[in-house]
Design a protein around this motif. Structure first.
Motif, short mmCIF file in Angstrom:
data_model
loop_
_atom_site.label_atom_id
_atom_site.label_comp_id
_atom_site.label_asym_id
_atom_site.label_seq_id
_atom_site.Cartn_x
_atom_site.Cartn_y
_atom_site.Cartn_z
N LEU A 135 0.71 -1.17 0.07
CA LEU A 135 -0.01 -0.18 -0.06
C LEU A 135 0.65 1.44 -0.05
CD1 LEU A 135 -2.45 -1.17 2.96
CD2 LEU A 135 -3.01 -1.23 0.30
N ASP A 136 0.58 2.30 -0.65
CA ASP A 136 1.13 3.56 -0.79
C ASP A 136 0.29 4.40 0.44
OD1 ASP A 136 -1.25 4.40 -2.32
OD2 ASP A 136 -0.19 4.80 -3.92
N TYR A 137 0.63 5.55 0.36
CA TYR A 137 0.09 6.45 1.50
C TYR A 137 -1.42 6.74 1.26
CZ TYR A 137 -0.95 10.57 4.07
OH TYR A 137 -1.65 11.63 4.94
N THR A 138 -1.76 6.90 0.06
CA THR A 138 -3.14 7.46 -0.16
C THR A 138 -3.97 6.04 -0.21
OG1 THR A 138 -2.40 9.06 -1.81
CG2 THR A 138 -4.60 8.18 -1.91
N ARG A 139 -3.37 4.98 -0.66
CA ARG A 139 -4.48 3.56 -0.48
C ARG A 139 -4.55 3.18 0.82
NH1 ARG A 139 -2.05 -1.06 -3.46
NH2 ARG A 139 -4.10 -2.18 -3.12
#
Length: 976
Positions: A135-139
């Motif tokens: 997961l990146d920050y937004t997800r």
């Protein structure tokens, strides 16, 4: 991904260190917990700490200087989490740098389960977190931290407004950017192709005929230019000689005029040059006169110095004698003082040695106390254990005696167990006690048997009495001599009983008394059995306590034996601790005293050596002083320190010796300079006699100042040099003129005609050269234009092909606002989201289903289908507040499923949004969240709703303390 533990320090409103461990109770069992607290307490700050540790960002702030609590110098956030790859730990920290309000750059680390760093610094840490979690920050925000309010707005928004909200909650804004980018790229490529077409049209190309004409014209011009240049080159030499002849006649005339001017200046300055000549005659005598005057000055100076040195030698000798007398007086005063100090030191050393011997004997006598100082803490600990074990045993025995007394009576309680010496004695005492209990139990058991028998008799008597009373009303039907129709007996009781019922009551009362006695005997027996069981447990405890007491007794007794100390009697353990402490302190004091005495003796002994050496040195110095008679010298009333007197004496002695040496040297220099002085004077006189000067004074008068003489010399040399140069020019010009006249080089009008023709030819050549350059430039430009046209044509072809691709893509998804592709992508996304949300809505509110509005599909319209009303669809705005919340919660959980993709998310946080729920809706919401727990998920709900606090009893309460500090209180309970 699952959050296991959160630690934060000095973040936002949280001052100090705080920890939230989701692996321990009550979170491990509950799974669903609430984060509660007053508004502004810092509930959402816990979520900020999680994203800060994982991604270096805070969900509420896009940009921030520092989340550090005011007044602190550092802050940090740490999250321990688990994925399919294992357990990891991410940290973020920051400190203040030099200035009061300046912050150092944040520090990021990611560690594995063993604590080894696997990533550090910002970019590697971000990459590693994305690799581990998927997961990146937004997800992560969309699938783990659900902002409930966004979905309320999304659900109730107008269809046209829903697009913007859908972008925010699902991240579909990229499709708007792609659609807009496609439109812009198509427009840019179209503009580029049109620009290339314009450029091609602007390139001018000559025809083959025109180009051939230009090339022929260039060839003719080049040939004409070459012919003219050949003619000019042949006349170039004559052209140059005309100028040379002309310039030579000019130089000849000018140089003759210049020589006349120079001769006139030489004549005018003749008197000055005569003075220069006389000055030059002085030069041979310069060295002799200079040497004489230098020798004279040196001799006279040496003479004067010798006289002064004799005076200084006498003065320094007198000063030395006075300093000698002063130093001797100081030594005579200091030597007795040192002798007295040495005597005092010897007495002190002797006294301290006596004290040291006394201390040594005491330590030898109390040698065993040395070990006491090492094992005091162990002894005190054992004494404390003994005191505790005695207290525990005493309490256990007291409890046993109390229970036994209650069971057997004070007279039958058994032997006193307080002072039992060992376990066998304890065993004997308890056996005696159990024997008494068993004996009394047997008595109670026999009493119960007797009471049971008595009750059976009384009960049977009552039953028969009641039966008889029931039959008495039929006794008048019996006939004498005839058998009873019920029992068959030929004998019948009195047919006329006189009992009025009073006898039955007495029998019933007796039966009830016997029943009560039976119950009492049962209770007494049960009390004895239960009491024996309880006493057995107490006895086991007493045995364990006795074992611990005896073990503590033995350990302390063995430990005290080397020091000749007995075990303390009960209640006097603290006295033993005090005595041990005093004994240790006394021993340490004696050791310290011995050490101090040794150091003092050593220091005094070390002091004796330098003092003795100093005394001997002073005596030697006094003996080494020269004997000086005191011829009326007055010594100072306050004698200086010896060091000052020695320095003064040394300085005076050195000055006197140096003065004497200087005087001898001055005498030698005077004698040595007398002979050179005489020789220099004789040499000068011989030189004057051989010159045109009668005396040295006449010689001085003839000499000019060097500056004046130099100016005259340079002026004369310049005039003579200039005359020589001009003479050379005249000779050279005359030779050149003669040579060129022999070659018949034209002059005058003939030369003028030649030069004009030559100039005209050069102008013609220049004009033709310009025409050649212009023609050549046209031909070169045509070649360049042709290459450029071919290059642009190829580039135009490539770009037209790319334009076709962009045109096709633009036709499908492109538009200036990006809405075309966004609407298509969001339509598909909304379909997926509705499907995922309906799965959760089935658990929250089975009555409703979300559906796309077929009439407003391009506008992202939503409807709600009511299963209880025959599947009729209506607007979502018709839902009540609680129903709206449940549907929006289903959407939030759907977005979480959509965002996580294949990544498993086992920790969810839901921020606020529960304020509109009634108790029924709240029950449903909590039910769905509890279903998530069954999927091994941990769910944290952030809310200030009181009803929610009552329903979710596992809570993290953020308490605001005085001064603005925060405290995390964990509350545990059962969710009803």
């Amino acid at each position: 991904m699952k959050i296991l533990r959160l630690r934060l320090k000095n973040l936002n409103s949280f001052k100090g260190e705080h920890e939230l461990n989701l692996c321990e109770e009550p979170f491990q069992s509950a799974g669903l917990f609430a984060i509660v607290g007053n508004t502004g307490a810092g509930k959402t700050s816990l979520l900020d700490a999680i994203t800060l540790a994982l991604y270096g960002k805070m969900a509420r702030y896009q940009q921030f200087e520092s989340p550090m609590n005011r007044g602190c110098s550092d802050c940090s956030a740490e999250v321990e989490f688990e994925t399919g790859l294992g357990i990891f730990r991410a940290t973020w920290s920051q400190k203040k740098s030099g200035g009061k309000h300046e912050f150092a750059s944040p520090v990021r680390f990611v560690y594995d389960a063993e604590g080894n760093p696997i990533a550090e610094k910002i970019r590697p840490a971000n990459d590693k977190i994305e690799e581990l979690t998927g997961l990146d920050y937004t997800r992560f925000l969309r699938c783990a931290m659900l902002a409930q309010g966004d979905f309320d707005k999304f659900l109730t928004a107008e269809p046209n407004e829903r697009s913007e909200l859908l972008e925010r909650v699902t991240g579909t804004d990229i499709y708007s950017r792609l659609g807009k980018l496609s439109f812009e790229q198509h427009r840019a490529m179209k503009s580029k192709v049109e620009s290339l077409q314009t450029q091609l049209e602007g390139i001018e190309l000559l025809s083959e005929k025109q180009l051939k004409e230009k090339q022929d014209e260039l060839s003719d011009l080049s040939r004409k230019q070459k012919d003219l240049e050949t003619k000019r080159d042949s006349e170039q030499e004559v052209y140059g000689k005309i100028e040379t002849l002309k310039n030579a006649r000019i130089v000849l005339s000018a140089s003759r005029a210049t020589i006349g001017q120079i001769d006139q200046k030489l004549s005018e300055r003749e008197p000055e040059f005569k003075k220069l000549k006389r000055h030059l005659e002085c030069q041979p005598l310069v060295e002799a006169v200079t040497s004489f005057r230098a020798a004279k000055n040196s001799f006279e100076a040496a003479k004067e110095e010798y006289e002064n040195s004799q005076k200084r030698a006498k003065e320094t000798q007198e000063a030395r004698d006075l300093s000698t007398l002063v130093l001797r007086a100081c030594l005579d005063e200091e030597i007795p003082s040192l002798e007295e100090r040495l005597k005092g030191l010897a007495g002190s050393i002797k006294k301290n040695e006596g004290s040291l011997e006394t201390c040594r004997k005491w330590l030898e006598k109390h040698k065993e106390d040395e070990e006491l100082t090492k094992s005091l803490s162990v002894l005190l600990e054992q004494n404390g254990k003994l005191k505790l074990s005695r207290r525990v045993f005493s309490g256990a025995v007291e409890g046993l005696e109390e229970k036994a007394g209650a069971l057997l009576g004070e007279q039958q309680a058994g032997p006193d167990m307080e002072d039992l010496p060992d376990i066998p004695s304890m065993k004997i005492a308890t056996e005696e006690l159990f024997a008494k209990i068993d004996e009394r139990t047997s008595i109670f058991s026999a009493a119960k048997v007797d009471a049971q028998k008595e009750f059976v008799l009384k009960d049977d008597h009552l039953k028969k009495a009641r039966q008889l009373a029931a039959l008495s009303q039929h006794m008048h039907l019996l006939e004498e001599g005839k058998p009873c129709p019920m029992c068959g007996s030929p004998e019948h009781p009195d047919p006329n009983p006189t009992d009025d019922g009073g006898g039955l009551e007495i029998i019933e009362s007796a039966r009830n008394d016997s029943e009560e006695a039976l119950n009492q005997s049962k209770e007494a027996l049960k009390g004895m059995v239960d009491g024996r069981s309880e006493i057995k447990k107490i006895v086991d405890g007493c045995s364990e306590a006795l074992e611990e007491k005896l073990d503590a007794d033995k350990k302390l007794k063995d430990a005290l034996e080397p020091y000749g100390l007995p075990l303390p009697v009960p209640g006097k353990e603290d006295s033993l601790s005090t005595a041990l402490g005093e004994r240790e302190t006394e021993f340490k004091n004696q050791v310290s005293n011995q050490k101090n005495l040794k150091l003092q003796i050593q220091e005094e002994g070390l002091s004796v050596v330098p003092l003795q050496a100093e005394l001997e040195g002073l005596i030697e110095q006094r003996e080494a002083l020269p004997l000086v008679e005191r011829n009326g010298e007055e010594l100072p009333e306050d004698l200086p320190k010896i060091i000052a007197a020695k320095n003064d004496y040394g300085t005076a002695k050195t000055n006197a010796e140096n003065a004497a040496i200087s005087s001898v040297g001055a005498k030698e220099r005077t004698d040595n300079l007398k002979s050179p002085f005489d020789m220099a004077r004789n040499e000068m006189n011989r030189g004057l006699a051989a010159s045109s000067f009668a005396t040295v004074e006449e010689w001085d008068e003839a000499r000019l100042p060097e500056e004046e003489a130099g100016q005259l010399r340079r002026g004369k040399d310049k005039l003579e040099t200039s005359r020589s140069v001009e003479t050379g020019k005249i000779e050279t010009a005359s030779k050149t003129i003669g040579k060129l006249e022999k070659e018949n080089i034209p002059e005058g009008k003939e030369a003028q005609s030649f030069l004009e023709a030559f100039k005209k030819r050069n102008e013609d050549i220049s004009g033709i050269s310009s025409q050649v350059g212009a023609s050549q430039q046209i031909i070169n430009q045509q070649n360049e234009n042709k290459r450029n046209w071919q290059k642009k044509a190829k580039e135009l072809g490539r770009n037209e092909s790319v334009l076709q691709d962009w045109a096709r893509l633009n036709e499908i998804i492109g538009c200036s606002t990006g809405n075309k592709f966004r609407t298509l992508a969001q339509s598909l996304t909304l379909d997926m989201l509705v499907s995922l949300a309906n799965r959760h809505l089935e658990g929250l509110e089975p009555r409703y289903r979300l559906e796309r509005d077929e009439n407003e599909r391009k506008k992202l319209g939503l409807l709600i289908r009511d299963e209880h009303e025959g599947g009729v669809t209506r607007l979502v705005s018709s839902l009540s507040g609680g129903e709206t919340f449940l549907v929006s919660l289903a959407l939030a959980l759907g977005v979480s499923d959509l965002a996580r993709g294949k990544t498993r998310i086992d920790t969810l946080f839901i921020d606020e949004g529960f304020g509109s729920l009634d108790s029924g809706c709240l029950e449903k919401a909590i039910g769905v969240l509890q279903n998530l727990i069954h999927q091994n998920k941990t769910v944290g709900v952030i809310s200030h709703v009181e009803l929610l606090k009552e329903r979710i009893t596992t809570q993290v309460e953020i308490e605001i303390l005085p001064g603005g500090k925060r405290k995390l209180n964990l509350k545990s309970g059962t969710t009803g």
